[in-house]
Design a protein around this motif. Structure first.
Motif, short mmCIF file in Angstrom:
data_model
loop_
_atom_site.label_atom_id
_atom_site.label_comp_id
_atom_site.label_asym_id
_atom_site.label_seq_id
_atom_site.Cartn_x
_atom_site.Cartn_y
_atom_site.Cartn_z
N ARG A 67 -6.08 6.16 -4.00
CA ARG A 67 -6.85 5.20 -3.23
C ARG A 67 -7.97 4.61 -4.10
NH1 ARG A 67 -6.71 1.66 0.78
NH2 ARG A 67 -8.78 1.22 1.52
N ALA B 296 -8.20 -5.30 -0.59
CA ALA B 296 -7.47 -4.04 -0.42
C ALA B 296 -6.71 -4.03 0.90
CB ALA B 296 -8.44 -2.87 -0.48
N GLU C 249 -2.75 -3.94 1.14
CA GLU C 249 -2.14 -2.75 1.77
C GLU C 249 -1.05 -3.16 2.73
OE1 GLU C 249 -2.94 0.77 1.80
OE2 GLU C 249 -5.12 0.89 2.03
N SER C 250 -1.33 -4.24 3.42
CA SER C 250 -0.37 -4.60 4.46
C SER C 250 0.61 -5.69 4.02
CB SER C 250 -1.12 -5.05 5.71
OG SER C 250 -1.97 -6.11 5.36
N GLY D 17 0.83 -1.20 0.00
CA GLY D 17 0.00 0.00 0.00
C GLY D 17 0.87 1.26 0.00
N GLU D 18 1.85 1.26 0.83
CA GLU D 18 2.75 2.41 0.89
C GLU D 18 3.45 2.61 -0.44
OE1 GLU D 18 3.75 1.54 5.59
OE2 GLU D 18 5.23 1.12 4.04
N ARG E 252 1.13 4.10 -3.06
CA ARG E 252 0.84 5.51 -2.85
C ARG E 252 2.07 6.37 -3.20
NH1 ARG E 252 -2.76 3.47 0.66
NH2 ARG E 252 -1.31 3.14 2.36
#
Lengths: 379, 219, 461
Positions: A32, A57, A61-62, A22-23, A26
């Motif tokens: 998003r 998601a 993300e993790s 996720g990071e 972005r």
């Protein structure tokens, strides 16, 4: 561009030091909204209800960047081209960016010993957790290993060594999955598929020549999401992408059902976009997602361009009859064989028949005339 | 063995082998019949034997009204499934393509939905024919294991074709392979059984018509 | 009628039991006879039968008894077995496998054993081939694959004769035919009495042994015994039309018991007599009488029995009469005004193509002619032909089979039936009487004779 990952002396992955997916996304400018759209598409590809998209998601993300070692053997680089040749940065190649592609000799900067060291280092650092992606078939253990080597190491040795500590193997492309073109008759290099050699690890086949980029990334996404391998069909292909035939999802299917066919590439039927069955379309026996996901960013796909499906995601498609022969047409020359068998039949039949005829004639020679005297004795 | 390997086996070597057995067997049967010959006929003819023979080859497609009245079920069901079988065999597009590749000749085919409907009717007709064979006193009395065998191989071809077309067996290469295998069983069984009537019936009709035609009667 | 006529065969020795002479009839000889009969049509027929059973619907014996064993094709089972075993590649292959492979150890012997044609089997099939089949050929017309079943029945009977499994009645008729010249043991002197009678009542001459006559007239014993009016009618018509004809003392019998029992050897002996008589008198044509099988025997089977073409033509009397009508040589007056229908003899119509001729003649003399619904080539057999009427054992079946004809007659309700075969006529008369139907049966030749213009008679005589 991918570079070799830093050496980790402790030999274990250090998740805390790595950015999550996720990071990473972005940081690369993916919104998003765009990310959730991708998750929804992934859910639908995997035949999950849309309600699963947030879960995907969250998981993505993790997710940590897994280490991936990409081995290229007897291949044409088409699979890599498929994966990387996108017009603009897409979620797919960002996903690719976010994996730790620790070894890929087409893409990596390192060369020679350094490259091989990178591979060994990744294996050592992520033992038991890294993924091995293979494109290309390789000469089997019985074949001359000299047909394909990298850094003096035979493909066979490299594969076996690399998969020894892998979590799973993803065979990308029909060569890695089924042997593909190198294995086509008469298979001069003794090529075999990855699954013929790797028996003690999960092997996921992402077939196609080349496979759809989204299918490659989709499989990775699923692995990242659920931490487990997807449901597979009888060829170990992810059912989510290979569960339906081209024919079943083809936009030209109504023409097949109505019996409207193009008979040449330039006839009225071809111009009207009728079914390409008679031009050799292998769609009915081919399981892939081309008809729904299309190619080149959803622009088109072979059948839409007027070309019959070659069946490239099926085992041995290269030897499964002429590309432009209808699916029902057998390979080989039946006509000559029929003539030969027919001639033999005539010969045997004539022989047997004449023998039978002489039998009847012989019986006539043995004929004892029925006389009234004889009959009278019966009374 | 994977489904595709199975399909390629049935489409490739098995098909060639079945075709060879079929061609060889049928010709052996036909030639051995014709080679037996006929005695010379010394009686002065009233009509043309050859013309009578040729007419009867066609005429027996039309049941005489008396037979229709006596056995309407046999006539209707028999005609329906025979016609259905031949239509499905010769006028289905994949079959036309197969024939074109094997013999180099082709003809117009029927739209798939039409062949599909005819196939369904043919399958029902075959089932009805089997029930009739089991229930009718004469048919049951005459029937031998061979009669049920040839019903079976015929039915198998039709039902597997239907299943393959409707993709009711997965994956499709398996469905198609099973259908092709059924057709190969049919081809191999044909020369050794009364399925040869597909060919010999025309010889039989010719001789029948010729015998009667010589006497001035159209049989 | 004379006493000799009433006791046919009286001059024959008593039955000598069933003992077989050395070199007599045997299974081996029967099988050999069947092998002789195998030809391309037989092979094509057996190859094509799919056991649809439609032939049963065409057979009066099945239709009226409902017994599946009377299905026509089933009557050929022994012949079929022999054909399959010895005349097909597959059958031979099975035979080799049976001998060479240890099939009994594999438990496969049953599948390859196949049925064998045994003497018992031929004995069992005797009633099927003789008592329940008139060789009417109707099954041959309906078989969808085109099997000429009647053609094969005729052949199968050769095997029955040679194996000694043919009915006593037909054996006796064959012996009498060869030994006395008539299947009923009738001799020329009996016929001679009748000739005198005809000459007396008509005042016309019945020509005998007239060299170079246009027509040699043959008769059937049954006609001479049961329907003497035929000879009288014929004499009148020929005198009326100015036909040059003759009887032959050398051979007057047209019927051929050899054809019925199924022995080409006996048939050849009997046909040869006709040919000899015709050649001795140097006639151009031979006329077969109102008898179905006699016509088939002389017209179609005869040349093949003696293996040469005739130097004369063969006609059924109806063909001759219709030709005379067409040539304007028969002048008739008055027409029957009751409802008349016609029974086509199988041998004449279906098996010989004489169908329109009798209808032309009926139109000449009948006001109210009505055809049976299925007639001509699709007519139904009376149930007595093909030797059934000479086979006492078949009496009950013969009557059963007649019920189909009876039903056909009831459909059109005629006042009288007309036919042109003495066997059919006898069967119709007996059958109709059995079912107490008051429908007289007449011969077509007599009917024509009854309507000849009287004044013309003198001019030709």
């Amino acid at each position: 561009m991918v570079t070799a990952s830093p050496h980790r002396p402790d030999g274990r992955p250090a998740p805390a030091r790595q950015a999550t997916l996720g990071e990473s996304l972005r940081r690369n400018g993916v919104s998003r909204r765009g990310f959730l759209k991708f998750c929804a598409a992934t859910a639908s590809m995997m035949a999950l209800p849309p309600s699963m998209a947030p879960a995907i998601a969250a998981a993505l993300e993790s997710a940590r960047r897994p280490s991936v070692i990409w081995l290229s053997f007897q291949e044409c680089t088409g699979c890599t081209e498929s994966l990387t040749r996108s017009f603009s940065p897409t979620v797919e190649n960002l996903i690719l960016d976010t994996i730790s592609l620790d070894y890929h000799h087409t893409l990596q900067a390192a060369a020679g010993d350094a490259a091989e060291h990178a591979r060994e280092a990744a294996m050592h650092a992520n033992a038991g957790e890294y993924l091995v992606v293979v494109d290309g078939s390789l000469p089997g253990p019985g074949a001359n290993p000299g047909y394909s080597t990298i850094a003096g190491i035979s493909n066979y040795d490299m594969l076996m060594e690399t998969v020894a500590d892998a979590a799973a193997v993803i065979a990308v492309g029909s060569c890695a999955a089924f042997g593909g073109l190198p294995k086509a008759s008469p298979n001069p290099s003794g090529a075999v598929a990855v699954q013929d050699l790797v028996k003690d690890k999960p092997v996921i086949n992402v077939s196609g020549c080349p496979p759809l980029p989204m299918v490659i990334t989709g499989v990775l996404a699923q692995y990242l999401t659920f931490g487990k391998l997807p449901e597979l069909d009888q060829y170990n292909r992810p059912l989510a992408f290979f569960g339906q035939s081209i024919h079943d999802r083809c936009y030209r299917r109504p023409f097949y059902d109505k019996g409207l066919f193009a008979e040449t590439f330039d006839d009225e039927g071809a111009k009207k976009g009728w079914c390409l069955y008679r031009l050799g379309c292998k769609g009915p026996m081919t399981y892939n997602a081309c008809a729904t996901m299309k190619w080149n960013g959803g622009t088109s796909w072979p059948v839409e361009a007027g070309a019959p499906c070659l069946g490239c995601s099926e085992p041995d498609f290269w030897d499964a009859g002429g590309f432009y022969d209808a699916l029902s047409v057998p390979p080989g020359n039946s006509g000559d064989m029929l003539l030969a068998a027919g001639a033999a039949g005539v010969a045997v039949g004539a022989g047997v028949g004449l023998l039978a005829r002489s039998q009847a004639k012989g019986a006539a020679k043995q004929h004892q005339t029925v006389t009234a005297e004889e009959l009278e004795q019966k009374l | 063995m994977t489904a595709v390997e199975f399909l390629m086996l049935t489409k490739g070597p098995l098909f060639q082998a079945a075709l060879a057995v079929f061609a060889l067997g049928v010709l052996v049967r036909l030639v051995e019949i014709l080679a037996l010959g006929r005695a010379h006929n010394y009686a002065a003819p009233r009509g043309s034997a050859a013309l009578g023979g040729l007419r009867t080859m066609y005429k027996r497609f039309e049941p005489d009204p008396g037979t229709f009245k006596a056995a309407p079920f046999d006539v209707v069901v028999g005609m329906v499934w025979h016609i259905g079988f031949i239509v499905a065999l010769l006028l289905f597009i994949p079959h036309v393509e197969l024939i074109k590749s094997t013999f180099g000749i082709a003809w117009p085919a029927l739209p798939n939905p039409v062949v599909d409907a005819i196939t369904a009717i043919t399958i029902l007709g075959l089932l009805a024919a089997l029930v009739h064979r089991l229930a009718h006193p004469v048919k049951r009395f005459l029937s031998t294991p061979e009669d049920y065998l040839i019903w079976g191989v015929t039915f198998l071809v039709m039902i597997t074709g239907y299943l393959a077309y409707h993709r009711l067996i997965n994956p499709y290469p398996l469905a198609l392979g099973i259908h092709i295998l059924a057709a190969e069983i049919f081809l191999v069984v044909l020369p050794f059984t009364k399925l040869t009537h597909m060919f010999t019936a025309f010889v039989a009709r010719y001789y029948n018509g010729a015998t009667f035609g010589r006497k001035g009667v159209q049989s | 009628m004379t006493e000799a006529v009433l006791t046919p065969g009286a001059d024959l020795p008593e039955s000598s039991g069933t003992t077989q002479a050395a070199g007599g009839f045997s299974l081996a000889r029967g099988l050999n006879a069947l092998r002789e009969e195998m030809d391309a049509p037989v092979a094509s027929f057996f190859s094509s039968c799919v056991h649809c059973g439609l032939c049963a619907t065409a057979c009066p014996f099945f239709v009226e008894t409902g017994d599946p064993k009377y299905t026509p094709i089933h009557k050929l089972e022994p012949m079929r077995i022999l054909w399959e075993q010895e005349f097909t590649f597959w059958g031979k292959l099975k035979g080799v496998l049976r001998e060479k492979l240890p099939l009994d150890k594999l438990g496969l012997d049953k599948h390859f054993a196949g049925k064998q044609v045994t003497d018992e089997m031929l004995a069992e099939w005797e009633p099927l081939l003789y008592d329940s089949c008139t060789m009417c050929g109707r099954c041959s017309m309906v078989c969808p694959v085109g099997n000429d079943i009647q053609y094969m029945i005729r052949k199968a009977r050769e095997g029955q004769v040679a194996s000694g499994h043919s009915p006593e009645g037909l054996v006796a008729a064959s012996v009498r035919a060869v030994n006395t010249g008539s299947p009923m043991g009738l001799k020329w002197k009996t016929l001679d009495v009748q000739i005198r009678h005809v000459e007396q009542s008509t005042g016309l001459e019945v020509p005998i042994d007239k060299q170079g006559a246009d027509y040699l007239v043959l008769l059937s014993s049954m006609e001479i015994i049961n329907f003497p009016e035929y000879l009288e009618a014929l004499t009148k018509i020929f005198a009326h039309a100015g036909v040059s004809w003759t009887l032959s003392q050398q051979c007057f019998e047209a019927t051929n018991a050899g054809i019925q029992i199924g022995s080409k050897d006996i048939a050849a002996v009997l046909v040869q007599r006709v040919v000899d008589a015709a050649e001795a008198l140097d006639v151009k044509n031979v006329i077969s009488p109102e008898c179905g099988h006699a016509y088939t025997a002389i017209r179609w089977e005869g040349p093949n029995a003696i293996k040469r073409a005739y130097p004369f033509k063969v006609f059924h009397i109806i063909e001759v009469l219709d030709q005379l009508r067409a040539d304007g040589r028969i002048k008739t007056e008055g027409r029957e005004d009751d409802r008349l229908s016609l029974h086509d003899p199988c041998n004449l119509a279906r098996k010989s193509g004489v169908i329109q001729q009798q209808r032309n003649l009926m139109d000449l003399v009948a006001e109210n002619f009505v055809d049976l619904k299925e007639h001509g080539k699709m007519q139904w057999c009376c149930g007595a032909g093909g030797g059934v009427s000479s086979n006492e054992r078949a009496e009950a079946l013969k009557l059963a089979a007649f019920k189909k004809k009876k039903a056909q007659i009831e459909e059109v309700e005629p006042d009288r039936m007309v036919t042109m075969c003495a066997t059919c006529r006898t069967q119709l008369e007996e059958g109709l009487e059995e079912f107490t139907m008051d429908i007289p049966v007449i011969g077509l030749t007599e009917l024509i004779a009854d309507h000849l213009v009287e004044s013309d008679e003198g001019t030709h005589a």
